[in-house]
Scaffold this motif. Structure first.
Motif, PDB file in Angstrom:
ATOM      1  N   UNK A 189       0.860  -1.181  -0.172  1.00 45.80           N
ATOM      2  CA  UNK A 189      -0.026   0.084   0.161  1.00 45.80           C
ATOM      3  C   UNK A 189       0.857   1.298  -0.019  1.00 45.80           C
ATOM      4  N   UNK A 190       0.437   2.132  -0.554  1.00 43.51           N
ATOM      5  CA  UNK A 190       0.837   3.580  -0.555  1.00 43.51           C
ATOM      6  C   UNK A 190      -0.124   4.172   0.318  1.00 43.51           C
ATOM      7  N   UNK A 210       4.695  10.306   2.254  1.00 43.05           N
ATOM      8  CA  UNK A 210       4.258   9.224   1.568  1.00 43.05           C
ATOM      9  C   UNK A 210       4.960   7.887   1.990  1.00 43.05           C
ATOM     10  N   UNK A 211       4.061   6.895   2.712  1.00 43.41           N
ATOM     11  CA  UNK A 211       4.788   5.803   3.223  1.00 43.41           C
ATOM     12  C   UNK A 211       4.418   4.525   2.240  1.00 43.41           C
ATOM     13  N   UNK A 212       5.391   3.640   2.054  1.00 44.16           N
ATOM     14  CA  UNK A 212       5.333   2.316   1.513  1.00 44.16           C
ATOM     15  C   UNK A 212       5.117   1.242   2.586  1.00 44.16           C
ATOM     16  N   UNK A 213       3.830   0.692   2.488  1.00 43.57           N
ATOM     17  CA  UNK A 213       3.438  -0.287   3.613  1.00 43.57           C
ATOM     18  C   UNK A 213       3.304  -1.601   3.106  1.00 43.57           C
ATOM     19  N   UNK A 214       3.919  -2.658   3.713  1.00 44.70           N
ATOM     20  CA  UNK A 214       3.701  -3.787   3.668  1.00 44.70           C
ATOM     21  C   UNK A 214       2.553  -4.592   4.541  1.00 44.70           C
ATOM     22  N   UNK A 253       7.568   0.175   5.571  1.00 44.94           N
ATOM     23  CA  UNK A 253       8.703  -0.324   5.039  1.00 44.94           C
ATOM     24  C   UNK A 253       9.877   0.822   4.466  1.00 44.94           C
ATOM     25  N   UNK A 254       9.143   1.885   4.185  1.00 44.83           N
ATOM     26  CA  UNK A 254      10.083   3.055   3.688  1.00 44.83           C
ATOM     27  C   UNK A 254       9.042   4.428   3.614  1.00 44.83           C
ATOM     28  N   UNK A 255       9.742   5.603   3.584  1.00 45.82           N
ATOM     29  CA  UNK A 255       8.889   6.795   3.087  1.00 45.82           C
ATOM     30  C   UNK A 255       9.673   7.485   1.764  1.00 45.82           C
TER      31      UNK A 255
END
Length: 469
Positions: free
Chosen positions: A114-115, A122-126, A142-144
């Motif tokens: 997901x974004x 904006x985060x990258x989500x698992x 997991x990351x921004x």
């Protein structure tokens, strides 16, 4: 002179009297049954309403009352209330998000990536941890993504979750490679203007399922198609200028061969993108209202949904050159902000004001059905996304932040909500105290209270108890 009635006359009189008695008896039984049915309908309605009120603060009690209401009177309202109570138990708030800033979401086809836009980041989500068999699993950021995203809420994600397209404040869209979720790589930027350097203010974007095609629209009505086959070297395939002005929404079918574009207040056009170098406008929808927003085209490209105040309309694109209006969906929302469509079963979810997300079944487009709602927002749902299989949904709300909904057993819930609810190990027991609190002076023995010699009532067995009454 005394006239004695004949035996035949006596028999006739007797039969008449018996008939009158039988009729009176039948009427009494009918009246009693009608009174019981009315009592049950009123009781079920009261329990369903109280279940709705308790849904957020005490979901377990809400579920018990919902099951009881359906067993007592299985009308459409009771079933829908129970469905909504079941859905709340499949909700997980991502508490690490800032509720005041959560604004936009995008989801991969399988619902695992997901974004999420949170304030100006904006985060990258698992989300895999919340979908596996581990009950302790959690969603993990997991990351921004670094960039200038404070005032832009336009996000798009490819089906495999490896390509992202993000609108930026400077009027361009940034292309990201998410192959490694923990270390995303920024590739290039694209825009909607006629020239590479154009800075028009992006208002809409869409990304094909395979991440190889991007469509971008801006404030001045510029619409561009980009080839992203090589992320580091995107190629503009075409550019057109729409006379209606500001492009507010773009929606693509699964193959990116058909596009729907909303420009201006209500100009919805359908385009053939099979030749990206030469997009062709096929048709324009004759809308029955003055302002449209949002729009969404189905994965197979055979229908398009157009939202407006308190309604959404379904148009058939069996012949994209001749759209045909097939149905109107009545909405509780005064304003609609987004439409999310799954591929399988064609489940449609609608973001808007009013504190709920209506869920519609579009498997028969000419007869859509409002099956349930995702509840418990005090104000509005700003954005929504759903996986292609309809099993995972994300909602962004000013008052709850971002919420993940596990809809994997939604088909079973729609078919038999009581069966799904009563599959729990503890059979949903209602105590005598709870019955008095929520059912008042209704005779609980009639519904199975204390039937097994205990001071409880099994909500899942009320139908059995009523059959014995």
């Amino acid at each position: 002179m005394n006239i004695r009635p004949s035996a035949k006359g006596l028999v006739t009189i007797g039969l008449v009297v018996l008939g009158v008695i039988a009729t009176i008896g039948s009427l009494l039984v009918y009246v009693r049954q009608e009174a019981l049915m009315k009592e049950q309908a009123l009781l079920a309605r009261s329990l369903a309403l109280q279940a709705s009120e308790l849904r957020d603060v005490d979901p377990y009690t809400s579920l018990k009352l919902g099951v009881a209401a359906v067993h007592i009177n299985a009308d459409a309202a009771s079933r829908k209330a129970l469905l909504e109570s079941l859905l709340v138990l499949r909700r997980e708030d991502l508490f690490s998000m800032d509720p005041r800033g959560a604004s936009s979401v995008a989801l991969s086809q399988d619902g695992h990536v997901a974004l999420i836009k949170d304030a100006d980041e904006i985060g990258v989500w698992d989300l895999s941890g919340m979908l596996d068999e581990n009950p302790e699993g959690e969603a993990e950021e997991r990351a921004e993504l670094e960039g200038d995203y404070e005032n832009v809420d336009f996000l798009a994600l490819s089906s495999d979750g490896r390509t992202a397209l993000i609108g930026q404040d400077n009027g361009t869209a940034a292309l990201w490679d998410l192959t490694n979720l923990a270390q995303p790589t920024r590739s290039e930027t694209i825009n909607a203007g006629a020239a590479r350097e154009a800075d028009r203010g992006i208002e809409a974007l869409a990304l094909s399922r395979d991440g190889r095609t991007a469509c971008v629209g801006d404030l001045d009505g510029n619409f561009a198609i980009w080839d992203l086959s090589v992320r580091t070297k995107p190629i503009r395939r075409s550019h057109v200028r729409l006379p209606a002005g500001r492009i507010r929404s773009i929606s693509l079918d699964a193959d990116a061969r058909l596009a729907a574009i909303l420009a201006g207040d209500r100009d919805v056009t359908v385009w053939d993108l099979s030749r990206p170098d030469n997009p062709i406008q096929l048709s324009r929808l004759e809308l029955p209202f003055n302002t449209a927003e949002p729009i969404s085209i189905t994965a197979d490209g055979r229908e398009i949904l157009v939202g407006s105040s308190q309604r959404a309309d379904v148009w058939s694109l069996a012949d994209p050159a001749k759209p045909i209006h097939t149905a109107t969906l009545d909405m509780p929302n005064q304003d609609l902000y987004g439409i999310a469509l799954s591929d399988s079963e064609k489940i449609a979810l609608f973001a808007g004001d009013g504190g709920s997300v209506p869920v519609w079944d579009l498997s028969t487009p000419s007869r859509p059905t409002n099956t349930s709602s995702l509840k418990n927002y005090s104000r509005e749902v700003s954005y929504i996304a759903v996986s292609a299989d309809g099993e995972v949904a994300l909602t962004a709300s000013p008052d709850r932040g971002v919420t993940m909904w596990d809809l994997r057993d939604l088909p079973e819930m729609l078919e038999d909500p009581v069966g799904v609810a009563c599959n729990a190990p503890d059979s949903l027991k209602i105590t005598r105290e709870e019955w008095t609190r929520y059912a008042g002076d209704a005779d609980w023995t009639r519904y199975g209270g204390g039937l097994l010699g205990k001071d409880t009532l099994a909500a899942c067995s009320i139908d059995w108890a009523l059959s014995l009454a």
